[in-house]
Design an enzyme around this catalytic site. Structure first.
Site, PDB file in Angstrom:
ATOM      1  N   LYS A 204       0.825  -1.212   0.000  1.00 11.70           N
ATOM      2  CA  LYS A 204       0.000   0.000   0.000  1.00 11.70           C
ATOM      3  C   LYS A 204       0.866   1.273   0.000  1.00 11.70           C
ATOM      4  O   LYS A 204       0.674   2.180  -0.810  1.00 11.70           O
ATOM      5  CB  LYS A 204      -0.930  -0.026   1.227  1.00 11.70           C
ATOM      6  N   GLY A 257      -2.626  16.576  -3.332  1.00 11.14           N
ATOM      7  CA  GLY A 257      -3.156  16.892  -2.003  1.00 11.14           C
ATOM      8  C   GLY A 257      -3.957  15.707  -1.519  1.00 11.14           C
ATOM      9  O   GLY A 257      -3.719  14.574  -1.946  1.00 11.14           O
ATOM     10  N   CYS A 260      -4.434  11.122   1.508  1.00  3.86           N
ATOM     11  CA  CYS A 260      -3.582   9.918   1.410  1.00  3.86           C
ATOM     12  C   CYS A 260      -2.145  10.193   1.020  1.00  3.86           C
ATOM     13  O   CYS A 260      -1.228   9.914   1.803  1.00  3.86           O
ATOM     14  CB  CYS A 260      -4.197   8.934   0.438  1.00  3.86           C
TER      15      CYS A 260
END
Ligand code: UDX
Length: 429
Positions: A204, A257, A260
């Site tokens: 991830k 932005g 995450c």
């Protein structure tokens, strides 16, 4: 399958709704009572296309429930997803206090074998931590397993991304445990990677940091194109045809932005540094990104001589299109820089005005794009909303004091803007 999803933010709510839509019995838990009450009334706490319809439909069909009672959710479920917030601390480290709190709650309620799944974005080793907390705090002699199943959905296309993900990552301690999760996702018929928990956790962060790197990379090339008189759109196109590079995430502009990329890259930098691994590459990705808003305002200043006393019509406040999220939005940085220079901002966004008003009350908020550009010194494009592409530019021109556009997202074609009589400045072209 009986499923519990803890946390009703973007990830939790969308995951819960989609699992219910696939025919599972889902209970969504959140400790914010007002949020649960809203959801029970069919009102969404976030703006996400298609979400309300999916939630209401599954609630009416009796497959989706909302509660503040974590124990109830744990007891009635075989699989429990943890999808609570993992905000950044001051030093970039991920704050795991909400995950830890939920793990303690699960430990108190666990009454038979369950699979606990980390869906929130959490640093490598968090699966071990959750396992340890439940082991130390459980009140009954029951077994359980902890799995990592990171989520890759994007705001604005969250439902589609969950229904048709590029891949499903399952990090499980054994093949048997992985099979339960596999079964849950089988009907989506998407590629699955079954691996160990640590690798899944890293997949991830590595994915988000890589995509962020692509954006900072193309923004650096955009700076070069500006100076050298080249066109970054052509450069990105030329690069993107190479299958090893691919055309996506090569759109230059004001940078990334949202909730995450900035937080995940900072978290990975923190993890690398903590382990004595060189994090310079990712530090540069963040530095380049932070400079984007200033670079944009500097272009404005150089073209207009001064910003003092000027008023600007800003189109777009959200960190990207199709969301009302303004977390780490470039609009906020640009507003701050313009007010520091004693300029004024009139702004319009299709859905993010209410959120923006709370944190930037000094801005004059407008009902539509045309009102925002009326009698201002220049039009600024800050978010890539589709509706801004189709504005009546003749009308825009007649409303502006002078026909000047600073386009931070390269929404328009340069020759068209020129033909229409605009002084048009964009990024890297
Ligand atoms: C991202 C990841 O894409 C998703 O997989 C992960 O689960 C969460 O983080 P999100 O933050 O919703 O999703 O938005 P995304 O569409 O990825 O865009 C992030 C930011 O990058 C936006 O500010 C966008 O404007 C910017 N961006 C994106 C660019 O500047 N250029 C690009 O080419 C692409």
């Amino acid at each position: 399958m009986n499923i519990c999803v803890v946390g009703t933010g973007y990830v939790g709510l969308v995951t819960g709704a989609v699992f219910a839509d696939l025919g599972n019995d889902v209970v969504c838990v959140d400790n914010i009572a007002e949020k649960i009450e809203m959801l029970k009334r069919g009102e969404m706490p976030i703006y996400e296309p298609g979400l309300k319809e999916m939630v209401v439909h599954n609630m009416n069909d009796g497959r989706l429930f909302f509660t503040t009672d974590l124990s109830e959710g744990v007891v009635r479920s075989e699989v429990i997803f943890i999808a609570v917030g993992t905000p950044p601390k001051e030093n970039g480290e991920t704050d795991l206090s909400q995950v830890e709190e939920v793990a303690r709650g699960i430990a108190r309620a666990i009454d038979r074998y369950k699979i606990i799944v980390n869906k929130s974005t959490v640093p490598v080793g968090t699966g071990d931590l959750v396992r340890e907390i439940i082991e130390c705090n459980k009140r009954r002699h029951v077994d359980f397993d902890v799995v990592s199943n990171p989520e890759f959905l994007r705001e604005g296309s969250a439902i589609q991304d969950t229904l048709v993900p590029d891949r499903i990552v399952i990090g499980a301690p054994s093949q048997t445990v992985a099979m339960t999760l596999l079964e849950l996702y089988a009907s989506l018929e998407r590629p699955m990677i079954i691996t160990d928990v640590h690798s899944a956790e890293i997949i991830k962060y590595a994915s988000n940091a890589f995509l962020a790197t692509k954006i900072s990379f193309i923004n650096t090339i955009a700076d070069l194109c500006e100076q050298a008189g080249a066109d970054v759109t052509q450069v990105a196109k030329g690069m993107g045809f190479d299958k090893r590079i691919g055309p996506q995430f090569l759109t230059p502009g004001l940078g990334f932005g949202g909730s995450c990329f900035p937080k995940d890259v900072d978290s990975l930098i923190h993890t690398l540094t903590n382990r004595g691994i060189n994090a310079d590459l990712l530090k540069s990705v963040m530095t380049i990104n932070k400079m984007r808003a200033r670079h944009f305002v500097e272009i404005m200043k150089s073209k207009l001589d001064t910003l003092t006393g000027k008023t600007f019509g800003m189109l777009g406040l959200a960190f990207k299109q199709n969301t009302d999220d303004i977390r780490d939005a470039k609009s906020l940085d640009i507003i701050d820089l313009l007010y520091e220079a004693n300029a004024t901002v009139k702004a319009y966004d299709p859905v993010a005005i209410d959120n923006s008003r709370k944190v930037r009350p000094e801005v004059i908020y407008c009902k539509n794009s045309y009102e925002a550009v009326e009698d201002v010194d220049a039009l600024l494009i800050v978010t890539e909303w589709n509706e801004f592409k189709f504005l009546n530019m003749e009308k825009i021109k007649s409303l502006l004091k002078k026909p000047v556009i600073f386009d931070g997202r390269n929404l328009y074609q340069q020759d068209r803007m020129k033909r229409l009589g605009f002084e048009y400045y964009s990024i890297g072209r």
